[in-house]
Design a protein around this motif. Sequence first.
Motif, PDB file in Angstrom:
ATOM      1  N   LEU A  19       0.853  -1.066   0.227  1.00  0.00           N
ATOM      2  CA  LEU A  19       0.027  -0.202  -0.016  1.00  0.00           C
ATOM      3  C   LEU A  19       0.949   1.305   0.030  1.00  0.00           C
ATOM      4  CD1 LEU A  19      -1.949  -2.168   1.078  1.00  0.00           C
ATOM      5  CD2 LEU A  19      -3.175  -0.471   2.107  1.00  0.00           C
ATOM      6  N   ILE A  20       0.558   2.332  -0.814  1.00  0.00           N
ATOM      7  CA  ILE A  20       1.220   3.568  -1.004  1.00  0.00           C
ATOM      8  C   ILE A  20       0.568   4.610  -0.478  1.00  0.00           C
ATOM      9  CG2 ILE A  20       2.767   4.832  -2.595  1.00  0.00           C
ATOM     10  CD1 ILE A  20       3.009   1.898  -4.175  1.00  0.00           C
ATOM     11  N   PHE A  21       1.236   5.570   0.294  1.00  0.00           N
ATOM     12  CA  PHE A  21       0.494   6.747   0.734  1.00  0.00           C
ATOM     13  C   PHE A  21       1.683   7.895   0.676  1.00  0.00           C
ATOM     14  CE2 PHE A  21      -1.417   3.143   3.036  1.00  0.00           C
ATOM     15  CZ  PHE A  21      -2.500   3.439   2.516  1.00  0.00           C
ATOM     16  N   GLU A  22       1.019   8.847   0.085  1.00  0.00           N
ATOM     17  CA  GLU A  22       1.759  10.203  -0.212  1.00  0.00           C
ATOM     18  C   GLU A  22       1.542  11.244   0.448  1.00  0.00           C
ATOM     19  OE1 GLU A  22       4.382  11.641  -3.856  1.00  0.00           O
ATOM     20  OE2 GLU A  22       2.143  12.468  -4.226  1.00  0.00           O
ATOM     21  N   VAL A  23       2.349  11.998   1.398  1.00  0.00           N
ATOM     22  CA  VAL A  23       1.624  13.152   2.233  1.00  0.00           C
ATOM     23  C   VAL A  23       2.438  14.389   1.374  1.00  0.00           C
ATOM     24  CG1 VAL A  23       1.520  11.548   4.137  1.00  0.00           C
ATOM     25  CG2 VAL A  23       3.810  12.933   3.850  1.00  0.00           C
ATOM     26  N   LYS A  24       1.560  15.211   1.269  1.00  0.00           N
ATOM     27  CA  LYS A  24       2.074  16.626   0.997  1.00  0.00           C
ATOM     28  C   LYS A  24       1.214  17.739   1.193  1.00  0.00           C
ATOM     29  CE  LYS A  24       0.826  15.717  -4.020  1.00  0.00           C
ATOM     30  NZ  LYS A  24       1.414  15.966  -5.331  1.00  0.00           N
ATOM     31  N   ARG A  25       1.643  18.658   1.116  1.00  0.00           N
ATOM     32  CA  ARG A  25       0.931  20.068   1.041  1.00  0.00           C
ATOM     33  C   ARG A  25      -0.209  20.149   0.179  1.00  0.00           C
ATOM     34  NH1 ARG A  25       2.413  24.999   4.236  1.00  0.00           N
ATOM     35  NH2 ARG A  25       0.422  26.082   4.213  1.00  0.00           N
ATOM     36  N   GLY A  26      -1.156  20.573   0.387  1.00  0.00           N
ATOM     37  CA  GLY A  26      -2.275  20.855  -0.567  1.00  0.00           C
ATOM     38  C   GLY A  26      -2.343  22.236  -0.787  1.00  0.00           C
ATOM     39  N   SER A  27      -3.189  22.628  -1.774  1.00  0.00           N
ATOM     40  CA  SER A  27      -3.619  24.031  -1.845  1.00  0.00           C
ATOM     41  C   SER A  27      -4.905  24.402  -1.434  1.00  0.00           C
ATOM     42  CB  SER A  27      -3.703  24.441  -3.594  1.00  0.00           C
ATOM     43  OG  SER A  27      -4.460  23.586  -4.107  1.00  0.00           O
ATOM     44  N   MET A  28      -5.462  23.844  -0.650  1.00  0.00           N
ATOM     45  CA  MET A  28      -6.796  24.129  -0.165  1.00  0.00           C
ATOM     46  C   MET A  28      -6.638  25.174   0.930  1.00  0.00           C
ATOM     47  SD  MET A  28      -8.570  20.518   0.037  1.00  0.00           S
ATOM     48  CE  MET A  28      -9.341  19.960  -1.551  1.00  0.00           C
ATOM     49  N   ALA A  29      -7.445  26.095   1.004  1.00  0.00           N
ATOM     50  CA  ALA A  29      -7.620  27.292   2.234  1.00  0.00           C
ATOM     51  C   ALA A  29      -8.224  26.573   3.581  1.00  0.00           C
ATOM     52  CB  ALA A  29      -8.086  28.363   1.694  1.00  0.00           C
ATOM     53  N   GLY A  30      -7.913  26.940   4.436  1.00  0.00           N
ATOM     54  CA  GLY A  30      -8.215  26.836   5.953  1.00  0.00           C
ATOM     55  C   GLY A  30      -8.099  25.605   6.798  1.00  0.00           C
ATOM     56  N   GLU A  31      -8.540  24.855   7.190  1.00  0.00           N
ATOM     57  CA  GLU A  31      -8.327  23.643   7.942  1.00  0.00           C
ATOM     58  C   GLU A  31      -7.686  22.655   7.113  1.00  0.00           C
ATOM     59  OE1 GLU A  31      -8.224  23.652  11.358  1.00  0.00           O
ATOM     60  OE2 GLU A  31      -8.718  25.737  11.204  1.00  0.00           O
ATOM     61  N   VAL A  32      -7.808  22.414   5.854  1.00  0.00           N
ATOM     62  CA  VAL A  32      -7.268  21.398   5.408  1.00  0.00           C
ATOM     63  C   VAL A  32      -5.972  21.922   4.246  1.00  0.00           C
ATOM     64  CG1 VAL A  32      -7.712  19.577   3.470  1.00  0.00           C
ATOM     65  CG2 VAL A  32      -9.349  20.257   5.033  1.00  0.00           C
ATOM     66  N   GLU A  33      -4.885  22.124   4.958  1.00  0.00           N
ATOM     67  CA  GLU A  33      -3.584  22.359   4.194  1.00  0.00           C
ATOM     68  C   GLU A  33      -2.907  21.035   3.777  1.00  0.00           C
ATOM     69  OE1 GLU A  33      -1.449  25.046   6.536  1.00  0.00           O
ATOM     70  OE2 GLU A  33      -3.139  26.076   7.096  1.00  0.00           O
ATOM     71  N   TRP A  34      -3.147  19.898   4.136  1.00  0.00           N
ATOM     72  CA  TRP A  34      -2.225  19.010   3.816  1.00  0.00           C
ATOM     73  C   TRP A  34      -2.941  17.828   3.602  1.00  0.00           C
ATOM     74  CZ3 TRP A  34       2.816  19.748   4.229  1.00  0.00           C
ATOM     75  CH2 TRP A  34       3.087  20.933   4.929  1.00  0.00           C
ATOM     76  N   LEU A  35      -2.793  16.890   2.347  1.00  0.00           N
ATOM     77  CA  LEU A  35      -3.378  15.871   1.712  1.00  0.00           C
ATOM     78  C   LEU A  35      -2.453  14.562   1.813  1.00  0.00           C
ATOM     79  CD1 LEU A  35      -4.091  18.010  -1.419  1.00  0.00           C
ATOM     80  CD2 LEU A  35      -5.417  17.664   0.423  1.00  0.00           C
ATOM     81  N   ILE A  36      -3.451  13.482   1.771  1.00  0.00           N
ATOM     82  CA  ILE A  36      -2.709  12.216   1.494  1.00  0.00           C
ATOM     83  C   ILE A  36      -3.291  11.452   0.427  1.00  0.00           C
ATOM     84  CG2 ILE A  36      -2.373   9.941   2.586  1.00  0.00           C
ATOM     85  CD1 ILE A  36      -1.431  12.004   4.571  1.00  0.00           C
TER      86      ILE A  36
END
Length: 161
Positions: A19-36
């Motif tokens: 299983l592969i999971f990549e963590v990185k900074r998102g471009s969404m504003a507000g509380e969701v700044e990080w994406l998996i």
Amino acid sequence: MRPLPPLPANWKTMMDNRLIFEVKRGSMAGEVEWLINGKPFDPATVSTSLRNGAGRTPLAQQKRGSFNLWEIRNGGGGWVHPFHLHMEEHRVVMRNGRDVTRGADPGHPDDVSREDLVALDPSESVVLYRGFRDFVGPYVAHCHNLAHEDHAMMFGWEITP
């Protein structure tokens, strides 16, 4: 403490089905700044892996009593992520494509210890051998950098009967 399960000699044969999971900074504003894997955290959803070597995108669902490889990738941006995987300790088997089962990367001596957290430097990739021996139910994996965790840098997974 109970011992870690032994690493099978043929663990590399499991690589295509990891299983592969990549963590990185998102471009969404507000509380969701990080994406998996490009998605924000949804507490009601079991996450989906990126496409693995077998061409599959499996759910982060593991059967109780099973063992598997998980790869955690730091998607870049210069960030360090101490990534915590709930439920059971793991073994680091690869870092940046290199087998570390016979000795740790000099920059990560903790790779040979008993851990439930993995240190991800910028743009690093780590493959972990994980067991799912005990309790069924939902869990999360998240960054232990509190500013990242507080802004949803986590994903849901579960152990099934």
